[in-house]
Every structure is written in structure tokens, then in C-alpha cells.
Motif scaffolding. Structure first.
Motif, short mmCIF file in Angstrom:
data_model
loop_
_atom_site.label_atom_id
_atom_site.label_comp_id
_atom_site.label_asym_id
_atom_site.label_seq_id
_atom_site.Cartn_x
_atom_site.Cartn_y
_atom_site.Cartn_z
N TYR A 79 0.81 -1.22 0.00
CA TYR A 79 0.00 0.00 0.00
C TYR A 79 0.84 1.27 0.00
O TYR A 79 1.97 1.30 0.50
CB TYR A 79 -0.92 0.02 1.23
N ASP A 107 -3.57 0.94 -3.61
CA ASP A 107 -2.91 -0.32 -3.92
C ASP A 107 -1.74 -0.04 -4.86
O ASP A 107 -1.92 0.50 -5.96
CB ASP A 107 -3.91 -1.27 -4.59
N SER A 110 -1.98 -1.85 -8.50
CA SER A 110 -3.01 -1.50 -9.49
C SER A 110 -3.34 -0.02 -9.55
O SER A 110 -3.92 0.45 -10.52
CB SER A 110 -4.29 -2.27 -9.18
N VAL A 114 -8.14 2.07 -2.01
CA VAL A 114 -8.65 0.98 -1.19
C VAL A 114 -9.18 1.43 0.16
O VAL A 114 -10.02 0.75 0.76
CB VAL A 114 -7.59 -0.13 -0.99
N GLU A 161 -2.24 -6.95 4.94
CA GLU A 161 -1.88 -7.13 3.52
C GLU A 161 -3.06 -7.58 2.68
O GLU A 161 -3.10 -7.33 1.48
CB GLU A 161 -0.72 -8.12 3.41
N ASP A 163 -6.70 -7.38 1.01
CA ASP A 163 -7.49 -6.24 0.55
C ASP A 163 -8.56 -5.91 1.60
O ASP A 163 -9.40 -6.75 1.93
CB ASP A 163 -8.14 -6.58 -0.79
N ARG A 165 -11.07 -3.84 1.43
CA ARG A 165 -12.35 -3.33 0.93
C ARG A 165 -13.48 -4.33 1.15
O ARG A 165 -13.29 -5.54 0.98
CB ARG A 165 -12.23 -2.99 -0.56
#
Length: 319
Positions: A79, A107, A110, A114, A161, A163, A165
Motif C-alpha cells: 500500500y 494499492d 493496481s 482501497v 496485507e 485487501d 475493501r
């Protein structure tokens, strides 16, 4: 990879080799970044930058950067923690995007947004979100520290670590572990009526907080352009939780002479910081007791560097 914030308040991931090894996507429109918007884009060549991905904070986070983009990105595992530079309107009469976050998490692979803080920092910003985030481990918990444009210091739990969301695609909320009002007696209502008041005003934080040995060192005070002259180097107990303003959060406070943009340096039990009056201060890191003050003879915005038994500093006069 290189991660930075552009002067358009875009978070970008760059290929260290540039275009020399081809255009690594998904971003392909580098030529658009080489000319003003009202002119046709150029064709990127082998010595130009290669943007791997790009996140425009103005659209993705709904912010309105003020004066410039002020962030030094904090990179932590997968992150990026990013100060959004949200701030006032060009008329300096209020915050243009009061519901936008002051801190977001991106992120790094990408460029997706997040997580973000939802503490209402932007509603209380006196001028801008200047300060960049820092990282430390307290009692086994990793915390991200942020000096707010509202004069508060915040500690957020660092993301795992995985995700964070929710499954519905919403942006996750950073959990605030503690917060501390660095200037509790400052005005809290109709704060923008105090702009240009050099005697009384809210405070803000421009420097990066420094974490050391369970404590957080931060400079806070009146805004250099629009606020009161008062400023301090403060030491905060980073081991507490909740609103620690009135529960022992402040370990000590040392007044500097006038305004402060400088990030402190800690070494061998001493804290070093410079102020806008051109003074370099050395204080005891445990107690805040002053050891010496040096007059550099010119205004200082830079931060102290301690190395090889010496303290280095640059002044606005160029010394």
C-alpha cells in the motif's frame, strides 16, 4: 517502480527505466502529460517517463488540492499512504471539499483506491493538509501517524496485507486508534474568520510526525501565511488510545520562536528542530528541556539532519 504525486495531484507509478524498455501499461497516454491540455499531445520517446498507472485524487477521492501537491508518499508493503493536499478555495474563505479525505490508501500494484480516513479532518482544515504520513510500531501494532491540517495529530491502524475493501466494492475506512488536539485552546468555530490574524487563530501541522521509542514528535502552530505566530515542538505518548487530548497524551511542549515548517530529528536522547525565525533548537527528547539555540540569521523552512556527530540545516538565504 517509482511512486510519486504529480503537481496535478495524481498518484503515479513510474517504470524506473522509463520508455527505454517499452511502454508498460495499463496507462498508455504519456504524451498527454507532456503538453498543456489545450495543445495536442506529443509522442513519447525512449528518454521519456513511462507511467504504469495513474490515480487522479481530484476525481477518485473528490479532493481540491490547495497551492500544490504536498505529499511524500509512505510505502508500506502493498500500500501507499497518501496525503491528499485537500484545502481551501482560491479565495481562502472555506474548505472547497469539506467531506473529502485528508489521507487515502492506494494499492501499489493496481493504483486502486482501497481505504481513506473518515475523521472529518477536512471540515476543520485552517489552510491545507500539508503534513505527510509516517509509520511506527506501538505495542506490536503498526500505526500510521498523520499531522492534520486541523491541528490534530492522528494514529490509524495500518492495513493488513489482505485487501481491506468490503465485498460491495466500497472504500474501506481507516480505523483511528488515537487522536490528539495539539492546540486545544485555539478557536474551533468560524475558523476561517481568523485568516490573517497573527495574534489568534487555529493551528495546523506542516511537518511530518517523527516516531521514536513509543513517542511522537511533531511541530504545530499558526499557519505560516495566514495564522498566529505561536508554534511548538510537542512530544505525544503514542501508546495511548482514544481521544488523548486530556488524558495524558501530551508529554511535553516546547515553544519555538515563530511558525514552524521543520520536521524534527531525534538522536542520542536529543531532539533538533528549526523555526521560521531562523533559530535551530536542541532540546532533551525525554523532557523538552532546552540545551541550546542557534541563530542561523535567516528564515528556515528546511528540516534538520543529524549525521556524523553534526546537525545540518539549510536556510532560505541559501546557507
Amino acid at each position: 517502480r517509482v511512486y510519486m504525486v504529480t503537481n496535478r495531484d495524481e498518484v503515479v507509478c513510474l517504470d524506473l527505466h522509463g520508455m527505454a524498455n517499452g511502454n508498460d501499461g495499463p496507462y498508455r497516454d504519456e504524451g498527454r502529460h507532456m503538453t498543456p491540455q489545450d495543445q495536442p499531445p506529443l509522442e513519447a520517446g525512449p528518454t521519456d517517463a513511462d507511467i504504469v498507472w495513474l490515480l487522479d485524487l481530484r476525481t477518485a477521492a473528490g479532493v481540491r488540492p490547495h497551492d500544490s501537491a504536498h505529499c511524500s508518499i509512505l510505502l508500506d508493503g502493498p500500500y501507499l499512504y497518501v496525503n491528499t493536499s485537500n484545502g481551501l478555495t482560491s479565495r481562502h474563505d472555506g474548505v472547497d471539499k469539506p467531506d473529502a479525505p485528508a489521507l487515502v490508501v492506494v494499492d501499489k500494484a493496481s493504483g486502486a483506491l482501497v481505504a481513506q480516513e473518515r475523521e472529518g479532518i477536512s471540515r476543520r482544515i485552517f489552510h491545507c493538509q500539508w503534513s505527510s504520513p509516517a509509520l511506527g510500531t506501538v505495542n506490536g501494532q503498526r500505526l500510521v501517524f498523520l499531522g492534520g491540517g486541523d491541528g490534530w495529530c492522528y494514529a490509524f491502524a495500518a492495513l493488513p496485507e489482505a485487501d481491506p475493501r468490503p465485498g460491495n466494492g466500497e472504500i474501506a475506512t481507516l480505523r483511528c486508534v488515537w487522536k490528539f488536539d495539539c492546540d486545544p485552546t485555539a478557536p474551533k468555530e468560524n475558523i476561517h474568520t481568523y485568516i490573517r490574524n497573527r495574534r489568534e487563530s487555529p493551528s495546523n501541522i506542516k511537518s511530518m510526525p517523527v516516531f521514536h521509542d513509543g513517542r511522537l514528535y511533531v511541530t504545530v502552530g499558526g499557519d505560516i501565511w495566514w495564522g498566529k505566530l505561536q508554534a511548538w515542538l510537542q512530544c505525544i505518548d503514542a501508546t495511548k488510545t482514544g481521544d488523548i487530548t486530556n488524558s495524558g497524551g501530551l508529554l511535553w511542549s516546547y515553544p519555538v520562536e515563530r511558525h514552524c515548517c521543520s520536521t524534527p530529528a531525534i538522536r542520542d536522547g536529543l531532539a533538533y528542530v528549526a523555526d521560521c525565525a531562523g533559530k535551530v533548537h536542541c532540546v532533551d527528547a525525554q523532557t523538552g528541556r532546552p540545551h541550546w539555540v542557534h541563530d542561523a540569521g535567516s528564515e528556515i523552512w528546511a528540516s534538520t539532519l543529524v549525521a556524523d556527530g553534526k546537525v545540518y540545516i539549510g536556510t532560505r538565504r541559501g546557507d
